[in-house]
Design a protein around this motif. Structure first.
Motif, short mmCIF file in Angstrom:
data_model
loop_
_atom_site.label_atom_id
_atom_site.label_comp_id
_atom_site.label_asym_id
_atom_site.label_seq_id
_atom_site.Cartn_x
_atom_site.Cartn_y
_atom_site.Cartn_z
N MET A 162 -8.80 4.24 -3.50
CA MET A 162 -7.72 5.37 -3.18
C MET A 162 -7.13 5.20 -1.67
SD MET A 162 -11.25 6.12 -2.52
CE MET A 162 -11.90 5.69 -4.19
N ILE A 163 -8.07 4.70 -0.54
CA ILE A 163 -7.00 4.56 0.18
C ILE A 163 -6.37 3.68 0.37
CG2 ILE A 163 -7.61 4.72 2.93
CD1 ILE A 163 -11.22 4.72 2.23
N GLN A 164 -6.00 2.57 0.20
CA GLN A 164 -4.94 1.72 -0.10
C GLN A 164 -3.98 1.87 -0.81
OE1 GLN A 164 -8.03 -1.55 -1.96
NE2 GLN A 164 -7.14 -2.13 0.00
N ALA A 165 -3.90 3.43 -1.18
CA ALA A 165 -3.14 3.57 -2.49
C ALA A 165 -2.54 5.04 -1.72
CB ALA A 165 -3.66 4.71 -3.22
N LEU A 166 -2.99 5.62 -0.70
CA LEU A 166 -2.52 6.90 -0.03
C LEU A 166 -0.97 5.80 -0.03
CD1 LEU A 166 -5.70 7.89 2.32
CD2 LEU A 166 -3.87 8.88 0.38
N PRO A 167 -0.72 4.63 0.34
CA PRO A 167 1.06 4.40 1.15
C PRO A 167 2.37 4.67 0.25
CG PRO A 167 -1.00 3.12 2.50
CD PRO A 167 -1.70 3.96 1.54
N LEU A 168 0.98 4.29 -1.06
CA LEU A 168 2.29 4.35 -2.19
C LEU A 168 2.63 5.72 -2.85
CD1 LEU A 168 2.93 2.89 -4.66
CD2 LEU A 168 0.96 3.61 -6.13
N VAL A 169 1.69 6.86 -2.61
CA VAL A 169 2.15 7.65 -2.83
C VAL A 169 3.01 9.01 -1.26
CG1 VAL A 169 1.30 10.20 -3.38
CG2 VAL A 169 0.01 8.15 -4.42
N GLU A 170 2.16 9.02 -0.60
CA GLU A 170 2.79 9.14 0.55
C GLU A 170 4.35 8.85 0.87
OE1 GLU A 170 -1.43 10.45 3.89
OE2 GLU A 170 -0.33 8.15 3.95
N SER A 171 4.46 7.85 1.00
CA SER A 171 5.25 6.78 1.17
C SER A 171 6.93 8.15 0.32
CB SER A 171 5.87 5.37 0.99
OG SER A 171 5.41 5.91 -0.54
N GLY A 172 6.48 8.01 -1.03
CA GLY A 172 7.60 8.42 -1.89
C GLY A 172 7.85 7.30 -2.89
N SER A 230 -4.26 2.07 -9.63
CA SER A 230 -3.80 1.81 -8.43
C SER A 230 -5.31 2.28 -7.76
CB SER A 230 -2.81 2.70 -7.43
OG SER A 230 -3.55 4.38 -7.98
N CYS A 231 -6.48 2.98 -8.12
CA CYS A 231 -7.77 2.96 -7.57
C CYS A 231 -8.98 2.24 -8.15
CB CYS A 231 -7.43 4.68 -7.65
SG CYS A 231 -7.04 5.79 -6.82
N ALA A 232 -8.11 1.54 -9.17
CA ALA A 232 -9.40 0.60 -10.39
C ALA A 232 -9.53 -0.54 -9.74
CB ALA A 232 -8.44 0.75 -12.05
N HIS A 259 -2.74 -4.47 -7.45
CA HIS A 259 -1.37 -4.86 -6.70
C HIS A 259 -0.37 -4.32 -7.58
CE1 HIS A 259 -3.61 -7.60 -4.86
NE2 HIS A 259 -4.85 -7.34 -4.84
N ALA A 260 0.12 -3.22 -8.20
CA ALA A 260 1.03 -2.64 -8.74
C ALA A 260 1.29 -2.22 -7.97
CB ALA A 260 0.46 -2.58 -10.57
N GLY A 261 0.27 -1.02 -7.89
CA GLY A 261 0.42 -0.61 -6.47
C GLY A 261 1.19 -0.78 -5.32
N PHE A 262 0.46 -2.35 -5.09
CA PHE A 262 1.30 -2.73 -4.02
C PHE A 262 2.61 -2.92 -3.58
CE2 PHE A 262 -3.32 -4.29 -2.06
CZ PHE A 262 -3.60 -3.00 -1.26
#
Length: 332
Positions: A52-62, A77-79, A139-142
């Protein structure tokens, strides 16, 4: 890992046959320790418990909103999923919507951990692919963030913009500089922190709904996605999924390799992190269940809890041989 404390015990008859030791911390919304055992300053790799920390930039960046991601995609993305159709179909549709394919992943091919899915592939003469990797949602989030940033294809390299964004978020929510990193099973860098730092990060996520701002909104969305779709965070029969189901919307839980487990409790703003020194998953699952019972989030008699805490062991003839139970101080 100095001064670990007992976390889970395996008893056979009147003899303590095996003992899982480790470190555990519960933090409040300010990041202060409200309970701990072992050494809170022990440095660990959080492994997949940090997704969930690694997913933060995915959401924060827009990037997530620009790609039209919904709540299921945020949960994925957190799974660390089991490779079931409910996981792989959604991830395949997600990356197809980006104009990408499975070949764009850098996580590697993995057999699905879900036995029926693995059996079906075998019977159909099909080979697993990177979609079956338990980290394909991350990785889809990345890939989504990478497209948003317009960066290079090798998004798992430690100096790639995707990973530098992940490291920045990691150090901010743990409130400490990461002393080192290792390469995770999915080829992405995994940044180290203390058990206290990881619990502090989980408390930040748990209490995000009480704050405002881009960071807090992103954290809250990710926590709620996990709570809404526990079946996507792990899978059929898995501890994260079943214990979140038993918590009935009151907590988000996530495991990581080598017996790390974290929890986020929005109603109190508490964050939990634990690490079993020997890497034994059964010890981590027993300990997290016990701490959730301690905090009043889980019922000790719930079937999902009994499967992991105070779990009776039977031999091949069905004869009771022992029990896995938490160390007494986890519940008192």
């Amino acid at each position: 890992m100095s001064n670990p404390a007992p976390l889970a015990e395996l008893w056979r008859g009147d003899l303590l046959e095996s003992l899982h030791t480790g470190h555990a911390v519960i933090c409040d919304s300010s990041g202060q320790i409200v309970w701990s055992c072992g050494n809170p300053d022990t440095i660990i790799y959080p492994r997949s418990s940090a997704k969930m920390i690694q997913a933060l930039p995915l959401v924060e960046s827009g990037a997530a909103d620009a790609a039209g991601l919904g709540v299921p995609q945020l949960a994925l993305s957190c799974a660390s999923h089991s490779g079931e159709a409910q996981h792989t179909t959604r991830v395949a549709d997600w990356i197809e919507g980006l104009g990408l394919s499975e070949n764009d992943f850098r996580c590697g091919v993995q057999q699905p951990s879900h036995s029926e899915t693995r059996r079906t592939l075998l019977l159909n003469g099909e080979a697993p692919c990177q979609l079956h990797n338990n980290c394909s949602g991350k990785h889809a989030g990345f890939l989504t963030l990478n497209r948003h940033l317009g960066a290079g294809a090798e998004y798992v390299e430690v100096d790639h913009p995707v990973q530098t964004a992940c490291k920045t978020a990691f150090e901010e929510v743990t409130a400490m500089d990461s002393p080192c990193y290792g390469i995770d099973g999915c080829s992405a860098p995994n940044f180290a922190t203390s058990v206290h730092g990881l619990a502090r990060a989980m408390a930040s996520f748990a209490s995000a709904h009480t704050r405002s701002g881009v960071r807090a909104e992103a954290q809250s969305r990710l926590v709620q996605a996990m709570i809404t779709h526990p079946e996507l965070v792990a899978g059929t029969g898995r501890a994260c999924t079943e214990l979140m189901g038993a918590a009935a919307g009151r907590a988000a839980l996530k495991t990581g390799a080598e017996a790390v487990f974290v929890g986020m409790i929005p109603e109190t703003g508490f964050g939990i992190a634990l690490k079993v020194v020997d890497g034994g998953t059964r010890g981590a699952e027993c300990a997290i269940a016990a701490l959730m019972v301690r905090l009043g989030i889980l019922d000790a008699n719930d079937p999902a809890v009994l499967k992991r805490m105070n779990a009776v062991q039977k031999n091949w003839r069905g004869i009771e041989t022992g029990i896995i139970r938490p160390a007494a101080h986890l519940l008192s």
